[in-house]
Design a protein around this motif. Structure first.
Motif, PDB file in Angstrom:
ATOM      1  N   MET A  63      11.423 -27.794 -26.677  1.00 33.84           N
ATOM      2  CA  MET A  63      11.335 -27.714 -28.110  1.00 33.84           C
ATOM      3  C   MET A  63      12.698 -27.302 -28.665  1.00 33.84           C
ATOM      4  O   MET A  63      13.298 -26.350 -28.209  1.00 33.84           O
ATOM      5  N   ALA A  64      13.183 -28.029 -29.619  1.00 34.42           N
ATOM      6  CA  ALA A  64      14.473 -27.738 -30.228  1.00 34.42           C
ATOM      7  C   ALA A  64      14.322 -26.621 -31.248  1.00 34.42           C
ATOM      8  O   ALA A  64      13.401 -26.610 -32.041  1.00 34.42           O
ATOM      9  N   ASP A  65      15.239 -25.669 -31.185  1.00 31.04           N
ATOM     10  CA  ASP A  65      15.228 -24.633 -32.197  1.00 31.04           C
ATOM     11  C   ASP A  65      16.211 -25.017 -33.303  1.00 31.04           C
ATOM     12  O   ASP A  65      16.790 -26.103 -33.299  1.00 31.04           O
ATOM     13  N   ALA A  66      16.395 -24.139 -34.267  1.00 30.22           N
ATOM     14  CA  ALA A  66      17.228 -24.446 -35.432  1.00 30.22           C
ATOM     15  C   ALA A  66      18.670 -24.747 -35.031  1.00 30.22           C
ATOM     16  O   ALA A  66      19.300 -25.652 -35.580  1.00 30.22           O
ATOM     17  N   LEU A  67      19.194 -24.009 -34.058  1.00 31.82           N
ATOM     18  CA  LEU A  67      20.581 -24.211 -33.655  1.00 31.82           C
ATOM     19  C   LEU A  67      20.781 -25.584 -33.018  1.00 31.82           C
ATOM     20  O   LEU A  67      21.814 -26.230 -33.241  1.00 31.82           O
ATOM     21  N   ASP A  68      19.802 -26.052 -32.240  1.00 32.35           N
ATOM     22  CA  ASP A  68      19.896 -27.400 -31.661  1.00 32.35           C
ATOM     23  C   ASP A  68      20.024 -28.447 -32.764  1.00 32.35           C
ATOM     24  O   ASP A  68      20.843 -29.367 -32.667  1.00 32.35           O
ATOM     25  N   ARG A  69      19.230 -28.293 -33.807  1.00 34.95           N
ATOM     26  CA  ARG A  69      19.279 -29.268 -34.905  1.00 34.95           C
ATOM     27  C   ARG A  69      20.594 -29.199 -35.659  1.00 34.95           C
ATOM     28  O   ARG A  69      21.161 -30.230 -36.031  1.00 34.95           O
ATOM     29  N   VAL A  70      21.125 -27.984 -35.865  1.00 30.74           N
ATOM     30  CA  VAL A  70      22.407 -27.831 -36.555  1.00 30.74           C
ATOM     31  C   VAL A  70      23.525 -28.467 -35.734  1.00 30.74           C
ATOM     32  O   VAL A  70      24.365 -29.205 -36.266  1.00 30.74           O
ATOM     33  N   LEU A  71      23.545 -28.203 -34.428  1.00 32.03           N
ATOM     34  CA  LEU A  71      24.586 -28.771 -33.574  1.00 32.03           C
ATOM     35  C   LEU A  71      24.486 -30.294 -33.492  1.00 32.03           C
ATOM     36  O   LEU A  71      25.502 -30.986 -33.427  1.00 32.03           O
ATOM     37  N   LEU A 120      27.499 -19.352 -30.089  1.00 34.27           N
ATOM     38  CA  LEU A 120      26.579 -19.092 -31.198  1.00 34.27           C
ATOM     39  C   LEU A 120      25.267 -18.488 -30.717  1.00 34.27           C
ATOM     40  O   LEU A 120      24.711 -17.594 -31.371  1.00 34.27           O
ATOM     41  N   ARG A 121      24.756 -18.954 -29.591  1.00 27.94           N
ATOM     42  CA  ARG A 121      23.510 -18.390 -29.074  1.00 27.94           C
ATOM     43  C   ARG A 121      23.698 -16.926 -28.676  1.00 27.94           C
ATOM     44  O   ARG A 121      22.806 -16.102 -28.855  1.00 27.94           O
ATOM     45  N   GLY A 122      24.868 -16.596 -28.131  1.00 21.61           N
ATOM     46  CA  GLY A 122      25.138 -15.207 -27.774  1.00 21.61           C
ATOM     47  C   GLY A 122      25.218 -14.309 -28.995  1.00 21.61           C
ATOM     48  O   GLY A 122      24.772 -13.164 -28.973  1.00 21.61           O
ATOM     49  N   GLN A 123      25.787 -14.827 -30.086  1.00 18.62           N
ATOM     50  CA  GLN A 123      25.947 -14.035 -31.300  1.00 18.62           C
ATOM     51  C   GLN A 123      24.676 -13.962 -32.131  1.00 18.62           C
ATOM     52  O   GLN A 123      24.361 -12.926 -32.703  1.00 18.62           O
ATOM     53  N   LEU A 124      23.939 -15.077 -32.229  1.00 20.00           N
ATOM     54  CA  LEU A 124      22.801 -15.155 -33.138  1.00 20.00           C
ATOM     55  C   LEU A 124      21.452 -15.129 -32.441  1.00 20.00           C
ATOM     56  O   LEU A 124      20.421 -15.172 -33.116  1.00 20.00           O
ATOM     57  N   GLY A 125      21.431 -15.095 -31.118  1.00 17.63           N
ATOM     58  CA  GLY A 125      20.169 -15.173 -30.388  1.00 17.63           C
ATOM     59  C   GLY A 125      19.239 -14.020 -30.703  1.00 17.63           C
ATOM     60  O   GLY A 125      19.658 -12.892 -30.896  1.00 17.63           O
ATOM     61  N   GLY A 174      15.951 -15.711 -37.867  1.00 19.13           N
ATOM     62  CA  GLY A 174      15.043 -16.795 -37.531  1.00 19.13           C
ATOM     63  C   GLY A 174      15.200 -16.984 -36.037  1.00 19.13           C
ATOM     64  O   GLY A 174      16.128 -16.471 -35.427  1.00 19.13           O
ATOM     65  N   TYR A 175      14.329 -17.694 -35.418  1.00 15.12           N
ATOM     66  CA  TYR A 175      14.370 -17.766 -33.969  1.00 15.12           C
ATOM     67  C   TYR A 175      15.487 -18.671 -33.480  1.00 15.12           C
ATOM     68  O   TYR A 175      15.567 -19.841 -33.843  1.00 15.12           O
ATOM     69  N   VAL A 176      16.374 -18.107 -32.645  1.00 14.42           N
ATOM     70  CA  VAL A 176      17.405 -18.857 -31.933  1.00 14.42           C
ATOM     71  C   VAL A 176      17.339 -18.400 -30.485  1.00 14.42           C
ATOM     72  O   VAL A 176      17.552 -17.224 -30.185  1.00 14.42           O
ATOM     73  N   ALA A 177      17.022 -19.318 -29.595  1.00 14.31           N
ATOM     74  CA  ALA A 177      16.901 -18.970 -28.178  1.00 14.31           C
ATOM     75  C   ALA A 177      18.260 -18.608 -27.600  1.00 14.31           C
ATOM     76  O   ALA A 177      19.260 -19.277 -27.892  1.00 14.31           O
TER      77      ALA A 177
END
Length: 91
Positions: A1-9, A31-36, A41-44
């Protein structure tokens, strides 16, 4: 399942053709390290992806496998399991 960051990238890659897969992956790990987590909102976090990218970069720079595994400070079996999996990139 794609999270928001996947869609942004994914959108960023369509808009910015200079964004190579290697640069996209580095940006994703950072970005995942900083915003996870749940704060924005959920970022894996995807720690296995981050470890795989760091070990892959170390190997590309000429480090031996044992040096790359030791730098990650994880069990050798875990590192080999991460390295054995192919990188899956969103479409």
């Amino acid at each position: 399942m794609a999270d928001a960051l996947d869609r942004v990238l994914e959108l960023m890659q369509q808009v910015v053709p200079e964004l190579t897969p290697e640069r996209r992956q580095t940006a994703e790990v950072h970005l995942r390290g900083q915003l996870g987590g749940c704060e924005f909102g959920y970022v894996a976090k995807r720690p296995a992806l981050a470890r795989g990218v760091r070990m892959g970069q170390a190997l590309q720079q000429g480090s031996s496998i044992s040096q790359a595994v030791q730098a990650e400070k994880c069990h050798r079996a875990t590192a080999y399991r991460i390295l054995a999996k192919p990188l899956k990139r969103p479409r």
